[in-house]
Structures are given as structure tokens and as C-alpha cells.
Design a protein around this motif. Structure first.
Motif, PDB file in Angstrom:
ATOM      1  N   SER A   9       0.798  -1.089   0.069  1.00 13.40           N
ATOM      2  CA  SER A   9      -0.101   0.020  -0.036  1.00 13.40           C
ATOM      3  C   SER A   9       0.767   1.248   0.198  1.00 13.40           C
ATOM      4  O   SER A   9       0.518   2.325  -0.516  1.00 13.40           O
ATOM      5  N   SER A  10       2.146   1.391   0.665  1.00 13.95           N
ATOM      6  CA  SER A  10       2.945   2.306   0.688  1.00 13.95           C
ATOM      7  C   SER A  10       3.313   2.950  -0.833  1.00 13.95           C
ATOM      8  O   SER A  10       3.427   4.297  -0.958  1.00 13.95           O
ATOM      9  N   PHE A  11       3.316   1.931  -1.569  1.00 13.54           N
ATOM     10  CA  PHE A  11       3.679   2.366  -2.950  1.00 13.54           C
ATOM     11  C   PHE A  11       2.671   3.220  -3.712  1.00 13.54           C
ATOM     12  O   PHE A  11       2.682   4.047  -4.231  1.00 13.54           O
ATOM     13  N   TYR A  12       1.258   2.671  -3.749  1.00 18.57           N
ATOM     14  CA  TYR A  12       0.039   3.149  -4.264  1.00 18.57           C
ATOM     15  C   TYR A  12      -0.005   4.631  -3.642  1.00 18.57           C
ATOM     16  O   TYR A  12      -0.546   5.616  -4.262  1.00 18.57           O
ATOM     17  N   ILE A  13       0.170   4.772  -2.105  1.00 17.15           N
ATOM     18  CA  ILE A  13      -0.104   5.721  -1.417  1.00 17.15           C
ATOM     19  C   ILE A  13       0.755   7.069  -1.774  1.00 17.15           C
ATOM     20  O   ILE A  13       0.467   8.120  -2.223  1.00 17.15           O
ATOM     21  N   THR A  14       2.181   6.655  -1.582  1.00 18.81           N
ATOM     22  CA  THR A  14       3.238   7.545  -2.063  1.00 18.81           C
ATOM     23  C   THR A  14       2.794   8.015  -3.947  1.00 18.81           C
ATOM     24  O   THR A  14       3.023   9.384  -3.821  1.00 18.81           O
ATOM     25  N   ARG A  17      -0.020  10.399  -3.903  1.00 15.18           N
ATOM     26  CA  ARG A  17       0.303  11.793  -3.128  1.00 15.18           C
ATOM     27  C   ARG A  17       0.900  12.592  -3.794  1.00 15.18           C
ATOM     28  O   ARG A  17       1.119  13.711  -3.760  1.00 15.18           O
ATOM     29  N   ALA A  18       1.935  11.955  -4.780  1.00 15.35           N
ATOM     30  CA  ALA A  18       2.955  12.703  -5.646  1.00 15.35           C
ATOM     31  C   ALA A  18       2.075  13.038  -6.873  1.00 15.35           C
ATOM     32  O   ALA A  18       2.656  13.560  -7.729  1.00 15.35           O
ATOM     33  N   ASP A  21      -0.133   8.326 -11.224  1.00 17.28           N
ATOM     34  CA  ASP A  21      -1.226   6.997 -11.223  1.00 17.28           C
ATOM     35  C   ASP A  21      -0.316   6.015 -10.907  1.00 17.28           C
ATOM     36  O   ASP A  21       0.511   5.391 -11.801  1.00 17.28           O
ATOM     37  N   PRO A  22      -0.645   5.332  -9.710  1.00 11.72           N
ATOM     38  CA  PRO A  22       0.410   4.288  -9.684  1.00 11.72           C
ATOM     39  C   PRO A  22       0.245   2.960 -10.431  1.00 11.72           C
ATOM     40  O   PRO A  22       1.301   2.231 -11.040  1.00 11.72           O
ATOM     41  N   PHE A  23      -0.874   2.915 -11.226  1.00  9.03           N
ATOM     42  CA  PHE A  23      -1.120   1.705 -12.102  1.00  9.03           C
ATOM     43  C   PHE A  23      -0.494   2.142 -13.529  1.00  9.03           C
ATOM     44  O   PHE A  23       0.156   1.251 -14.277  1.00  9.03           O
ATOM     45  N   VAL A  24      -0.449   3.366 -13.760  1.00 10.62           N
ATOM     46  CA  VAL A  24       0.502   3.798 -15.047  1.00 10.62           C
ATOM     47  C   VAL A  24       1.820   3.419 -14.663  1.00 10.62           C
ATOM     48  O   VAL A  24       2.755   2.789 -15.322  1.00 10.62           O
ATOM     49  N   GLU A  25       2.196   3.578 -13.410  1.00 10.28           N
ATOM     50  CA  GLU A  25       3.951   3.615 -13.200  1.00 10.28           C
ATOM     51  C   GLU A  25       4.329   2.167 -13.306  1.00 10.28           C
ATOM     52  O   GLU A  25       5.072   1.631 -13.792  1.00 10.28           O
TER      53      GLU A  25
END
Length: 130
Positions: A9-14, A17-18, A21-25
Motif C-alpha cells: 500500500s505504501s507504493f500506491y499511497i506514495t 500523493r505525488a 497514477d500508480p497503475f501507470v507506473e
């Protein structure tokens, strides 16, 4: 490095917050890795989505990831990790132990910014995708 990655979850949340889009990453490295999720990660991530459209998109994207079911063997592994680490004076939140047990059970690396995971023996921990 493991080809199966369980983003914590820290990956998605970070990422969110930045303003990313975590899924694009994750998608940028989709040819190199397979991604997994588990119930605990989903609870931690989805509870913070206030926009119903974003919540729906996150759920839909999680639904196409490899899902690590928390069978009894994973709960037993998490319990053993807790017992063993506690005896060494290393107290890690149960949520992180459960996520780690899911990763250990499947041979996945955990993509995380949470230092707790680095204290778990045998767990491959990464803070970025190579």
C-alpha cells in the motif's frame, strides 16, 4: 529479482500523493513483471479513495492482477513470523506480516517504501522497479 511483484500500500499511497497514477507506473514495466495483490493491500489502499470513480477504477485494476488468497498456510506463516520476530525484539504490524507472508508464499518481491518489510527474513524487498 523476482518476476512477480506485490506492491504494498505504501507504493500506491506514495504515488497518488505525488500526483502520479500508480497503475501507470506499474504498467510502464508490465513487460518485465507480473503484479499481484492481496486482500490486505486492497483494504489499505481502497479505504483511502474518497472519489467513487477513482475507487471503481482501482477496484477494476486490482481485479485483473494476480490475487493471492489468504489461505490457512499464509495465516500460519504470518503467525510464525510474528512469533519469531517478536522473540527477537522486532515488532512489525500484523498487516505487514500478512502481506509479507503472501509474498513469501508465492515467491513475490514486495515493492514498498515501508522499512518494516526489510526486517523479515527471506523476503525480497524492492523500492523501485528496475
Amino acid at each position: 529479482m523476482a518476476s512477480l511483484v506485490l506492491p504494498d500500500s505504501s507504493f500506491y499511497i506514495t504515488a497518488t500523493r505525488a500526483g502520479l497514477d500508480p497503475f501507470v507506473e506499474l504498467g510502464a514495466k508490465a513487460m518485465e513483471y507480473e503484479y499481484a495483490t492481496c486482500g490486505m493491500v486492497q483494504i489499505e489502499v481502497l479505504r483511502g479513495r474518497s472519489n467513487p470513480h477513482v475507487l471503481k477504477r482501482f477496484r477494476e485494476t486490482f481485479a485483473v492482477m494476480i490475487y493471492i488468497t489468504t489461505v490457512n498456510a499464509i495465516w500460519e506463516r504470518a503467525t510464525q513470523l510474528a512469533w519469531s520476530l517478536d522473540r527477537q525484539g522486532i515488532v512489525i504490524p500484523a498487516t505487514d506480516l500478512l502481506i509479507a507472508a503472501c509474498a513469501l508464499q508465492t515467491g513475490a518481491a514486495v515493492l514498498t517504501y515501508d522499512a518494516h518489510f526489510r526486517q523479515i527474513p527471506g523476503l525480497e524487498v524492492i523500492d523501485r522497479l528496475a
